[in-house]
Design a protein around this motif. Structure first.
Motif, short mmCIF file in Angstrom:
data_model
loop_
_atom_site.label_atom_id
_atom_site.label_comp_id
_atom_site.label_asym_id
_atom_site.label_seq_id
_atom_site.Cartn_x
_atom_site.Cartn_y
_atom_site.Cartn_z
N ALA A 175 33.52 58.00 -70.44
CA ALA A 175 32.32 57.18 -70.33
C ALA A 175 32.23 56.45 -68.99
N GLY A 176 33.37 56.00 -68.47
CA GLY A 176 33.34 55.28 -67.21
C GLY A 176 32.86 56.11 -66.05
N ASP A 177 33.04 57.43 -66.14
CA ASP A 177 32.56 58.35 -65.11
C ASP A 177 31.18 58.91 -65.42
N GLU A 208 37.00 55.39 -72.01
CA GLU A 208 36.69 56.57 -72.81
C GLU A 208 35.90 56.21 -74.06
N MET A 209 35.12 57.18 -74.56
CA MET A 209 34.33 56.94 -75.77
C MET A 209 34.45 58.11 -76.73
N MET A 210 34.45 57.79 -78.03
CA MET A 210 34.34 58.78 -79.11
C MET A 210 33.26 58.31 -80.06
N ALA A 232 27.86 48.70 -73.44
CA ALA A 232 29.09 48.02 -73.03
C ALA A 232 29.70 48.68 -71.80
N VAL A 233 29.66 50.01 -71.76
CA VAL A 233 30.18 50.74 -70.60
C VAL A 233 29.44 50.32 -69.34
N SER A 234 28.11 50.31 -69.40
CA SER A 234 27.31 49.94 -68.23
C SER A 234 27.63 48.52 -67.78
N VAL A 261 27.57 65.49 -66.28
CA VAL A 261 27.82 64.12 -65.82
C VAL A 261 26.49 63.48 -65.45
N VAL A 262 26.34 62.20 -65.80
CA VAL A 262 25.11 61.45 -65.52
C VAL A 262 25.48 60.10 -64.92
N PRO A 263 24.54 59.45 -64.24
CA PRO A 263 24.82 58.08 -63.80
C PRO A 263 25.21 57.20 -64.99
N ARG A 264 26.20 56.37 -64.81
CA ARG A 264 26.72 55.59 -65.93
C ARG A 264 25.66 54.72 -66.59
#
Length: 907
Positions: free
Chosen positions: A369-371, A246-248, A231-233, A339-342
């Motif tokens: 998550a967005g970053d 953000e994600m938890m 969903a973020v992607s 950090v990784v590519p989204r």
């Protein structure tokens, strides 16, 4: 220096100097308690002058030191290694808000949350909001380039810092600027995130943003973390850029719901996403509906949204309290930061979980998550050596996974000492040496927070610059720091400008052997060399270094005469044949492009996305030229300047070494941000080869309103009134109508207001504007803005001033003898001026420069003949940062071969 304690007591007072072991225990660690080290002493200070006096005393004794605020860092960056002295800044807490210009001047001991609390009465806030914002200081945020939950759209700390007052390692006080209002290298940009290794920041000017008119928070629960990641992607790929995303995961959800900050998260969920959209009501309504739809299409088991402040606050308290809630699970928590590519989040999170299972560990994921900024939290018991080793092994494997996915080892916590051994995973020894050379330019004696951020390489820049030390920190005698002879020579040697005898015919033969005879031609007194690859540029620069040739890099050649008057270079090194789009990752909104590609060609190749930069001559500018000049246009009020778009950079030094800084992820604080330093350096430090850039989705609607008038100052007032009434154009310009085809207009000036975004939002903004102003005309598309970008004349200059002063300065310019055609940006406070050479006098521009400097700005002469430029000076006074610029230049280009006189640093 045996009387150092007495000297310090006279500066700070008896009660503010801590030397007893029991008192120093408080300072033995920061927010990462796995690392501990007692400081030699602590001085609690209250002013910049006191910091300078203490630092000078420590420097005289060659005692290393570091600045500390409240110690909330998570990388060991505030640890006092090997007898380092701590300078505590928590009592530097003055705040001075300028609501008209939307800035705040703070001392760096001010708490992050306090800035927004104080600015709220003016309808403003400070955007960077790390989870520790109620406890962390602005100084710590600057040191680490802190991010936060709401930095996805608005950027991290460096994007909001305009000026910094810094105490260098010898006690000198300097002012560093970000190059948007003052000429010179972007020293503020490279200082932010340097982890206290360049100097001590004591004051800063920060940019504030208006509080959004409408905010909606969406909470979506998923069965698996994989579904949430998908969903973020999809949200990012759709072109929506939320204020926060953000994600938890399940472990974090259960910990939070068992604690004091429960938010009603479903306990059976494998993951929860918190998405916040903000802006005007029309756009928020549309974007929140799109977000909800995307979540449902990715198998969300529940989706709810709210604009109710108490409900929203409860959700965010749960997210910000997640780290603390994890303390219920274990006596110790290892907090990772990568950090990784989204678009790689789903696979990376799966692999992180597999690593945890391999080592029989529990892992909780709470992250931006967005970053793509991951924070795996690993509960463990530090009293169990085997458990500690398993955690270390797992952490290292997680870092490897992130690097393999194209990521970086830290997105916001910094390197400190915790990750210093990992830096070699992403940077070569040449990359690190360049970083250490810049470090040595700021701190030639190596006294600022030694042992942090960048590993010292045998034989490299810092090894030559950092002082050697002996003696135990527990001994009563001072730690003996003795700078090397090379250090003293390098610190004091002035930058020189040398020019060898140049034989063009002989040079053509030698260059032809490197890049081919067909790629070398004569251009007046200079030769033009056109390289076709990075390897050719590297070999050419090695040749030019050995032959003592001066070299000026060029792209489209729009700014070939920028800077002070200087002799023609021996060679103009063209990058125009480096014109390839290397990578485009639409799901990540990132592109990597060679420097010779035209900006217009890049945007044509990006499809539904674009690089939102509109500098002068944008239709005929190369990407490398835009980055090298750092020049911005009207769109920068909404989309930022080139410095805000550069994620990573590959460049060649004067000696032919090819280095890189940054990467292709949207948050990255691993190593020094040399991309900021090189952006706007006008080809004096490196030849830019390739850049990775943040993109945007092309807006659905793009419309411009026109308001005509006979007085530029009055139109400026109208524009600022719009903003005070909650109207925020994507760009604004007040221009002489001649610049856009003035013969058809009966007025001398026109205010152009550009609105871009969702159709519903643009319609709403234009409707509101028409109710406030007498709009004369409207158009769609970019034509009029492209015409404005192309404006030029025999003499052109630009004036920078605070927005509150721009009307008065514009009136002065309009009433001057030259009466130039002008282009004003009322929101950013700059004015571009154009006139024929027979109309302008040097004393007139010098008066304008004096007026701009008095207002806190500058005047830069961009185009003029050599005699006029010599009389006025291209840049004016570079200020207290000039010496640092010269030292950086001498470190990276010791023979002064690249564009040698553009900033005239040889005096």
């Amino acid at each position: 220096m045996s009387n150092l304690p007495d000297t310090l007591r006279t500066i700070v007072g008896e009660s503010s100097l801590l030397l007893d072991t029991d008192e120093l225990r408080v300072y033995e660690c920061d927010g990462l308690p796995q690392h501990k080290s007692l400081p030699r002493g602590v001085a609690i200070l209250r002013s910049t002058d006191d910091v300078a006096r203490v630092v000078h005393a420590l420097s005289e004794a060659f005692i290393p030191f570091l600045a500390r605020g409240t110690g909330t860092g998570l990388s060991g960056g505030a640890l006092a290694l090997d007898g380092t002295f701590i300078i505590e800044l928590a009592r530097l807490d003055h705040i001075d808000i300028d609501p008209v210009n939307r800035t705040v001047r703070v001392e760096t001991g001010v708490l992050n949350a306090e800035v927004s609390r104080r600015a709220k009465r003016y309808g403003l806030y400070y955007s960077p909001d790390p989870s520790s914002q109620k406890a962390c200081t602005i100084g710590g945020n600057i040191a680490e380039n802190a991010g936060g939950i709401h930095c996805l759209r608005n950027g991290v700390t460096v994007d909001h810092v305009a000026e910094i007052t810094v105490v260098l390692s010898d006690g000198e006080i300097v002012e560093l600027h970000d190059a948007s209002s003052r000429p010179g290298f972007d020293l503020a940009g490279v200082f932010v995130g340097s982890e206290g290794t360049f100097g001590i920041a004591t004051e800063a000017t920060l940019r504030l943003l208006p509080i959004a008119a409408s905010v909606r928070t969406v909470l979506a629960a998923f069965r698996t973390i994989h579904d949430g990641s998908m969903a973020v992607s999809d949200i990012i790929a759709s072109g929506i850029l939320p204020a926060a995303l953000e994600m938890m995961d399940a472990v974090a959800i259960r910990a939070v719901e068992a604690g004091v900050h429960k938010a009603g998260l479903p306990l059976d969920a494998g993951a929860a996403l918190i998405i916040e959209v903000e802006g005007i009501a029309a756009s928020v309504s549309v974007e929140s509906a799109m977000v909800e739809s995307i979540c449902l299409s990715n198998s969300a088991i529940s989706v709810e949204s709210t604009d109710d402040p108490p409900k929203r606050e409860r959700i965010w308290k749960a997210r910000k309290g997640a780290f603390g809630a994890m303390g219920r699970l274990s006596p110790d928590i290892m907090i990772q930061d990568a950090v990784v590519p989204r678009s790689r989040l789903p696979e990376v999170l799966d692999r992180v979980q597999s690593i945890a299972s391999k080592y029989d560990l529990t892992v909780a994921n709470v992250f931006h998550a967005g970053d793509g900024n991951l924070h795996p939290l690993i509960p463990f018991d530090s009293s169990d050596p085997l458990a500690v080793q398993r955690v270390k092994n797992a952490g290292r494997e997680m870092m490897d996974v992130c690097i393999d996915a194209g990521g970086a080892i830290t997105g916001e916590h910094g390197v400190g000492i915790d990750k210093i051994d990992y830096l070699g995973l992403t940077y070569s020894s040449e990359d690190l040496d360049a970083m250490l050379q810049v470090r040595a330019a700021f701190d030639p004696l190596g006294l600022c927070n030694p042992g942090k951020a960048i590993p010292v390489l045998r034989g490299c820049g810092e090894a030559r610059a950092v002082a050697s030390k002996s003696a135990s920190p527990d001994q009563d005698t001072e730690t003996n720091f003795t700078p090397t002879a090379a250090t003293n020579a390098q610190a004091s040697a002035p930058l020189t400008s040398t020019r060898s005898s140049f034989d063009p015919e002989n040079a053509v033969q030698k260059m032809s052997a490197v890049i081919g005879s067909e790629n070398v031609r004569v251009n007046g007194p200079s030769l033009i060399a056109e390289a076709t690859s990075f390897e050719e540029i590297s070999e050419f620069l090695k040749l030019s270094s050995s032959e003592n040739w001066t070299v000026t890099p060029i792209g489209a050649g729009n700014w070939i005469d920028a800077g002070e008057v200087s002799p023609d270079p021996n060679v103009l090194l063209s990058t125009r044949r480096l014109s390839r789009l290397v990578r485009h990752e639409p799901a990540d909104l990132v592109a990597t492009v060679q420097s010779g590609m035209l900006l217009s060609d890049l945007n044509s190749a990006l499809g539904a996305q674009w690089l939102p930069l509109d500098p002068p001559f944008s239709s005929a500018s190369t990407v490398g030229g835009v980055i090298a000049t750092g020049m911005a246009g009207p769109l920068s009020i909404s989309f930022g300047r080139p410095r805000n778009r550069v994620l990573g950079i590959k460049a060649a030094l004067a000696d032919g070494s090819v280095i890189k800084a940054g990467g292709s992820v949207v948050k990255n604080v691993a190593g020094y941000d040399l991309g900021k330093l090189f952006t706007g350096s006008f080809g004096t430090l490196v030849v830019i080869l390739e850049v990775s850039l943040k993109l945007c989705a092309i807006p659905e609607a793009d419309r411009t309103l026109f308001v005509f008038g006979s007085d530029a100052a009055t139109l400026t007032e109208r524009a600022l009134e719009l903003r005070s009434n909650g109207v925020y154009p994507s760009a604004a310009a007040i221009v002489s109508t001649e610049l856009i085809g003035g013969k058809q207009f009966p007025f001398a000036y026109v205010l152009m207001l550009r609105f871009m975004g969702l159709k519903e939002a643009v319609d709403a903004e234009i409707g509101k504007t028409r109710n406030l102003l007498a709009v004369s005309d409207e158009s769609e598309g970019t034509g009029v803005w492209q015409n404005l970008s192309s404006a030029q004349d025999q003499v052109s200059w630009r004036v920078s001033t605070p927005p509150s002063e721009v009307g008065a300065v514009a009136t002065m310019i309009a009433e001057s003898q030259s009466a130039p055609r002008i282009h004003i940006d009322p929101f950013q406070g700059w004015i571009r001026c154009f006139a024929g050479e027979d109309l302008v006098h040097a004393d007139e521009l010098l008066k304008m420069r004096e007026r701009a400097i008095t207002a806190g700005g500058s005047l830069v002469l961009d185009r003029a003949d050599s005699s006029f430029k010599a009389a006025v000076g291209a840049w004016g006074d570079l200020g207290s940062a000039r010496n640092i610029m010269a030292r950086i230049k001498s470190r990276l280009d010791p023979s002064n071969r690249l564009s040698p006189n553009r900033f005239d640093l040889t005096k």
